[in-house]
Design a protein around this motif. Structure first.
Motif, PDB file in Angstrom:
ATOM      1  N   THR A  29       0.730  -1.282  -0.096  1.00 43.88           N
ATOM      2  CA  THR A  29       0.142   0.191  -0.110  1.00 43.88           C
ATOM      3  C   THR A  29       0.842   1.414  -0.042  1.00 43.88           C
ATOM      4  O   THR A  29       1.783   1.371   0.693  1.00 43.88           O
ATOM      5  CB  THR A  29      -0.997   0.087   1.326  1.00 43.88           C
ATOM      6  OG1 THR A  29      -1.718  -1.231   1.229  1.00 43.88           O
ATOM      7  CG2 THR A  29      -1.888   1.236   1.159  1.00 43.88           C
ATOM      8  N   SER A  30       0.520   2.450  -0.784  1.00 45.50           N
ATOM      9  CA  SER A  30       1.232   3.497  -0.900  1.00 45.50           C
ATOM     10  C   SER A  30       0.202   4.559  -0.446  1.00 45.50           C
ATOM     11  O   SER A  30      -0.823   4.533  -0.718  1.00 45.50           O
ATOM     12  CB  SER A  30       1.475   3.655  -2.302  1.00 45.50           C
ATOM     13  OG  SER A  30       2.166   5.009  -2.365  1.00 45.50           O
ATOM     14  N   LEU A  31       0.860   5.403   0.737  1.00 43.27           N
ATOM     15  CA  LEU A  31       0.114   6.425   1.213  1.00 43.27           C
ATOM     16  C   LEU A  31       0.675   7.934   1.184  1.00 43.27           C
ATOM     17  O   LEU A  31       2.161   7.801   0.837  1.00 43.27           O
ATOM     18  CB  LEU A  31      -0.045   6.039   2.767  1.00 43.27           C
ATOM     19  CG  LEU A  31      -0.558   4.861   3.283  1.00 43.27           C
ATOM     20  CD1 LEU A  31      -0.584   4.710   4.635  1.00 43.27           C
ATOM     21  CD2 LEU A  31      -2.409   4.751   2.592  1.00 43.27           C
ATOM     22  N   SER A  32       0.057   8.934   1.241  1.00 44.94           N
ATOM     23  CA  SER A  32       0.600  10.226   1.324  1.00 44.94           C
ATOM     24  C   SER A  32      -0.405  10.812   2.355  1.00 44.94           C
ATOM     25  O   SER A  32      -1.291  11.126   1.771  1.00 44.94           O
ATOM     26  CB  SER A  32       0.503  10.837  -0.313  1.00 44.94           C
ATOM     27  OG  SER A  32       1.004  12.379  -0.270  1.00 44.94           O
ATOM     28  N   ASN A  33       0.427  11.267   3.391  1.00 41.63           N
ATOM     29  CA  ASN A  33      -0.330  11.820   4.479  1.00 41.63           C
ATOM     30  C   ASN A  33      -1.609  11.030   4.687  1.00 41.63           C
ATOM     31  O   ASN A  33      -2.619  11.884   4.965  1.00 41.63           O
ATOM     32  CB  ASN A  33      -0.366  13.338   4.149  1.00 41.63           C
ATOM     33  CG  ASN A  33       0.649  14.210   4.185  1.00 41.63           C
ATOM     34  OD1 ASN A  33       1.600  13.629   4.789  1.00 41.63           O
ATOM     35  ND2 ASN A  33       0.596  15.406   3.286  1.00 41.63           N
ATOM     36  N   GLN A  34      -1.440   9.811   4.906  1.00 41.02           N
ATOM     37  CA  GLN A  34      -2.696   8.964   5.224  1.00 41.02           C
ATOM     38  C   GLN A  34      -3.521   8.711   4.347  1.00 41.02           C
ATOM     39  O   GLN A  34      -4.719   8.087   4.705  1.00 41.02           O
ATOM     40  CB  GLN A  34      -3.305   9.316   6.775  1.00 41.02           C
ATOM     41  CG  GLN A  34      -2.049   9.454   7.798  1.00 41.02           C
ATOM     42  CD  GLN A  34      -1.332   8.252   8.422  1.00 41.02           C
ATOM     43  OE1 GLN A  34      -1.988   7.148   8.153  1.00 41.02           O
ATOM     44  NE2 GLN A  34      -0.024   8.473   8.272  1.00 41.02           N
ATOM     45  N   VAL A  35      -3.095   9.338   3.265  1.00 44.98           N
ATOM     46  CA  VAL A  35      -4.305   9.142   1.917  1.00 44.98           C
ATOM     47  C   VAL A  35      -3.787   8.109   1.112  1.00 44.98           C
ATOM     48  O   VAL A  35      -2.599   7.977   0.572  1.00 44.98           O
ATOM     49  CB  VAL A  35      -4.606  10.380   1.219  1.00 44.98           C
ATOM     50  CG1 VAL A  35      -5.526  10.285   0.152  1.00 44.98           C
ATOM     51  CG2 VAL A  35      -4.940  11.765   2.243  1.00 44.98           C
ATOM     52  N   VAL A  93     -12.292   7.859  -5.331  1.00 41.84           N
ATOM     53  CA  VAL A  93     -13.216   8.892  -4.937  1.00 41.84           C
ATOM     54  C   VAL A  93     -12.459   9.562  -3.647  1.00 41.84           C
ATOM     55  O   VAL A  93     -12.223   8.562  -2.686  1.00 41.84           O
ATOM     56  CB  VAL A  93     -14.523   8.539  -4.549  1.00 41.84           C
ATOM     57  CG1 VAL A  93     -15.379   9.793  -4.028  1.00 41.84           C
ATOM     58  CG2 VAL A  93     -15.217   8.055  -5.873  1.00 41.84           C
ATOM     59  N   LEU A  94     -11.963  10.871  -3.617  1.00 43.03           N
ATOM     60  CA  LEU A  94     -11.582  11.387  -2.285  1.00 43.03           C
ATOM     61  C   LEU A  94     -12.473  12.347  -1.604  1.00 43.03           C
ATOM     62  O   LEU A  94     -13.270  13.128  -2.361  1.00 43.03           O
ATOM     63  CB  LEU A  94     -10.155  12.156  -2.833  1.00 43.03           C
ATOM     64  CG  LEU A  94      -9.085  11.498  -3.418  1.00 43.03           C
ATOM     65  CD1 LEU A  94      -7.963  12.207  -3.820  1.00 43.03           C
ATOM     66  CD2 LEU A  94      -8.442   9.994  -2.656  1.00 43.03           C
ATOM     67  N   ASP A  95     -12.227  12.407  -0.472  1.00 44.88           N
ATOM     68  CA  ASP A  95     -13.114  13.410   0.356  1.00 44.88           C
ATOM     69  C   ASP A  95     -12.459  14.805   0.366  1.00 44.88           C
ATOM     70  O   ASP A  95     -11.338  15.001  -0.207  1.00 44.88           O
ATOM     71  CB  ASP A  95     -13.246  12.897   1.699  1.00 44.88           C
ATOM     72  CG  ASP A  95     -12.028  12.703   2.522  1.00 44.88           C
ATOM     73  OD1 ASP A  95     -11.168  13.037   2.100  1.00 44.88           O
ATOM     74  OD2 ASP A  95     -11.953  11.883   3.500  1.00 44.88           O
ATOM     75  N   ALA A  96     -13.117  15.602   0.851  1.00 43.79           N
ATOM     76  CA  ALA A  96     -12.598  17.004   0.589  1.00 43.79           C
ATOM     77  C   ALA A  96     -11.259  17.515   1.456  1.00 43.79           C
ATOM     78  O   ALA A  96     -10.374  17.874   1.045  1.00 43.79           O
ATOM     79  CB  ALA A  96     -13.681  18.068   1.242  1.00 43.79           C
ATOM     80  N   ASP A  97     -11.150  16.840   2.464  1.00 43.07           N
ATOM     81  CA  ASP A  97      -9.817  16.966   3.425  1.00 43.07           C
ATOM     82  C   ASP A  97      -8.698  16.241   2.707  1.00 43.07           C
ATOM     83  O   ASP A  97      -7.643  16.724   2.552  1.00 43.07           O
ATOM     84  CB  ASP A  97     -10.097  16.112   4.881  1.00 43.07           C
ATOM     85  CG  ASP A  97     -11.159  17.014   5.538  1.00 43.07           C
ATOM     86  OD1 ASP A  97     -11.265  18.217   5.483  1.00 43.07           O
ATOM     87  OD2 ASP A  97     -11.443  16.329   6.724  1.00 43.07           O
ATOM     88  N   SER A  98      -9.062  15.121   2.025  1.00 44.58           N
ATOM     89  CA  SER A  98      -7.744  14.284   1.218  1.00 44.58           C
ATOM     90  C   SER A  98      -7.255  15.035   0.000  1.00 44.58           C
ATOM     91  O   SER A  98      -6.084  15.183  -0.315  1.00 44.58           O
ATOM     92  CB  SER A  98      -8.360  13.058   0.789  1.00 44.58           C
ATOM     93  OG  SER A  98      -8.666  12.239   1.966  1.00 44.58           O
ATOM     94  N   VAL A  99      -8.436  15.651  -0.738  1.00 37.52           N
ATOM     95  CA  VAL A  99      -8.061  16.649  -1.857  1.00 37.52           C
ATOM     96  C   VAL A  99      -7.273  17.701  -1.378  1.00 37.52           C
ATOM     97  O   VAL A  99      -6.053  17.999  -2.135  1.00 37.52           O
ATOM     98  CB  VAL A  99      -9.242  17.090  -2.470  1.00 37.52           C
ATOM     99  CG1 VAL A  99      -9.022  17.948  -3.590  1.00 37.52           C
ATOM    100  CG2 VAL A  99     -10.195  15.792  -3.080  1.00 37.52           C
ATOM    101  N   SER A 100      -7.747  18.436  -0.372  1.00 38.34           N
ATOM    102  CA  SER A 100      -7.093  19.704   0.038  1.00 38.34           C
ATOM    103  C   SER A 100      -5.625  19.277   0.579  1.00 38.34           C
ATOM    104  O   SER A 100      -4.515  20.057   0.150  1.00 38.34           O
ATOM    105  CB  SER A 100      -7.716  20.337   1.216  1.00 38.34           C
ATOM    106  OG  SER A 100      -7.755  19.447   2.497  1.00 38.34           O
ATOM    107  N   SER A 101      -5.258  18.202   1.098  1.00 34.01           N
ATOM    108  CA  SER A 101      -3.860  17.784   1.566  1.00 34.01           C
ATOM    109  C   SER A 101      -2.893  17.500   0.534  1.00 34.01           C
ATOM    110  O   SER A 101      -1.907  17.664   0.396  1.00 34.01           O
ATOM    111  CB  SER A 101      -4.091  16.531   2.633  1.00 34.01           C
ATOM    112  OG  SER A 101      -2.903  16.049   2.942  1.00 34.01           O
ATOM    113  N   ILE A 102      -3.779  16.838  -0.511  1.00 33.23           N
ATOM    114  CA  ILE A 102      -2.821  16.527  -1.454  1.00 33.23           C
ATOM    115  C   ILE A 102      -2.366  17.634  -2.356  1.00 33.23           C
ATOM    116  O   ILE A 102      -1.247  18.006  -2.876  1.00 33.23           O
ATOM    117  CB  ILE A 102      -3.493  15.465  -2.575  1.00 33.23           C
ATOM    118  CG1 ILE A 102      -3.675  14.068  -2.018  1.00 33.23           C
ATOM    119  CG2 ILE A 102      -2.779  14.998  -3.957  1.00 33.23           C
ATOM    120  CD1 ILE A 102      -4.289  12.941  -2.779  1.00 33.23           C
TER     121      ILE A 102
END
Length: 266
Positions: free
Chosen positions: A147-153, A183-192
Motif C-alpha cells: 500500500t502506498s500512502l501520502s499523508n494517510q491518504v 473517490v477522495l473526500d474534501a480533506d484528502s483533496v486539500s491535503s494532496i
C-alpha cells in the motif's frame, strides 16, 4: 398319765434378720433407663465435625495451586534458558528491507461535473530489496500486500508473490501499484493539493503486510504477521509521458511484528 411340757417355739431368726437388714439398707429404686437393654435401640454414633472435613479439601487445593504454579514457573524458566542459548548460538535477526527505486508513471486528479466529486488515478513502479542477514535461518514469506500512502491518504496499492529467503540472500521485489478513479473526500483533496505545491513533492509512505515462517534446521515456527513501513520518500508529479523518479536517499524501512488478538491487531 403324766403331762409332758414342751418348750415354746423359737422365733424365726432368718426372717427377723432379713427384715432388719432391708430396713437398714433403705428403699430400693428401679434401674435407670440408660442401663436397660433395648434391642430396637440404635447404638450411639457421634456426628463427625464439619470443620474437620473442610481442612483436608483446603489443604489439597493449596497443594494443587502450589504445584501448578511451580511447574509453570519451571517451564517458563526452561524456555527462557533455551531461548537465551539459541540467541547466543545463532544470533537471529529480522529480515531487512530497503527501497531501491520508485517511479511515478501517472498521477491525475479529476473532478466530475455531475456531483463535483474528485477522483484519483495513479500508477507507481516500486522496487524493494529484501535481505536475510542470518547464517542459519530461512524465511518463508506469504504473498505481500503493498500500500502506498501520502499523508494517510491511500494513493495506490499492489501485491507481490510469495517467496523464500535463504541465509545471506537478497530478493528483489518488483511491483506495480495502481488505483483507478478512487473517490477522495474534501480533506484528502486539500491535503494532496497542498503537498503538490511544495518543491520537495509528495511525501510517500510504503506499507508491506505479510506473514512469515522461520525455519532453523529441523525446527519451524508458526506463521507470524509482520509489517514493513518505509518512510522518507519524496516524489514529484510526472509531466507528460515520462515518469518522475522519486527521491529515496532518505528512505528508511522498519520491520514490526503484527500480533492479532481476536479483533485487534498490534
Amino acid at each position: 398319765m403324766t403331762d409332758r411340757v414342751y418348750p415354746a417355739s423359737k422365733p424365726n431368726g432368718t426372717t427377723t434378720t432379713a427384715t432388719s437388714a432391708g430396713a437398714a439398707a433403705g428403699p430400693t429404686f428401679p434401674a435407670p433407663k440408660s442401663q436397660l437393654y433395648n434391642p430396637n435401640r440404635h447404638p450411639y454414633r457421634p456426628q463427625p465435625n464439619n470443620r474437620r472435613r473442610r481442612r483436608p479439601r483446603r489443604s489439597c487445593l493449596c497443594l494443587c495451586c502450589f504445584w501448578s504454579i511451580l511447574i509453570i514457573t519451571a517451564l517458563l524458566f526452561l524456555a527462557a534458558i533455551a531461548g537465551a542459548a539459541m540467541y547466543v548460538l545463532y544470533r537471529p535477526q529480522r529480515p531487512a528491507f530497503s527501497v531501491s527505486a520508485l517511479r511515478m508513471a501517472q498521477f491525475k486528479l479529476t473532478t466530475a461535473a455531475a456531483d463535483d466529486s474528485t477522483h484519483l488515478t495513479t500508477r507507481l513502479n516500486l522496487t524493494i530489496s529484501s535481505k536475510n542477514p542470518n547464517k542459519k535461518l530461512i524465511f518463508y514469506f506469504d504473498p505481500i500486500a503493498i500500500t502506498s500512502l501520502s499523508n494517510q491518504v491511500q494513493i495506490a496499492n499492489g501485491s507481490f508473490q510469495s517467496f523464500t529467503s535463504d541465509p545471506n540472500n537478497i530478493t528483489i521485489i518488483h511491483s506495480t501499484l495502481i488505483t483507478t478513479s478512487q473517490v477522495l473526500d474534501a480533506d484528502s483533496v486539500s491535503s494532496i493539493k497542498s503537498d503538490l505545491k511544495r518543491k520537495s513533492g509528495l511525501p510517500i509512505k510504503i506499507l508491506l503486510d505479510t506473514k512469515v515462517i522461520v525455519k532453523l534446521d529441523a525446527l519451524k515456527s508458526e506463521k507470524v504477521g509482520i509489517r514493513v513501513t518505509c518512510e522518507g520518500i519524496r516524489s514529484s508529479v510526472p509531466k507528460g509521458k515520462s515518469p518522475s523518479i522519486a527521491n529515496t536517499s532518505n528512505a528508511r524501512c522498519k520491520v514490526d511484528l503484527r500480533v492479532k488478538i481476536w479483533k485487534w491487531t498490534f
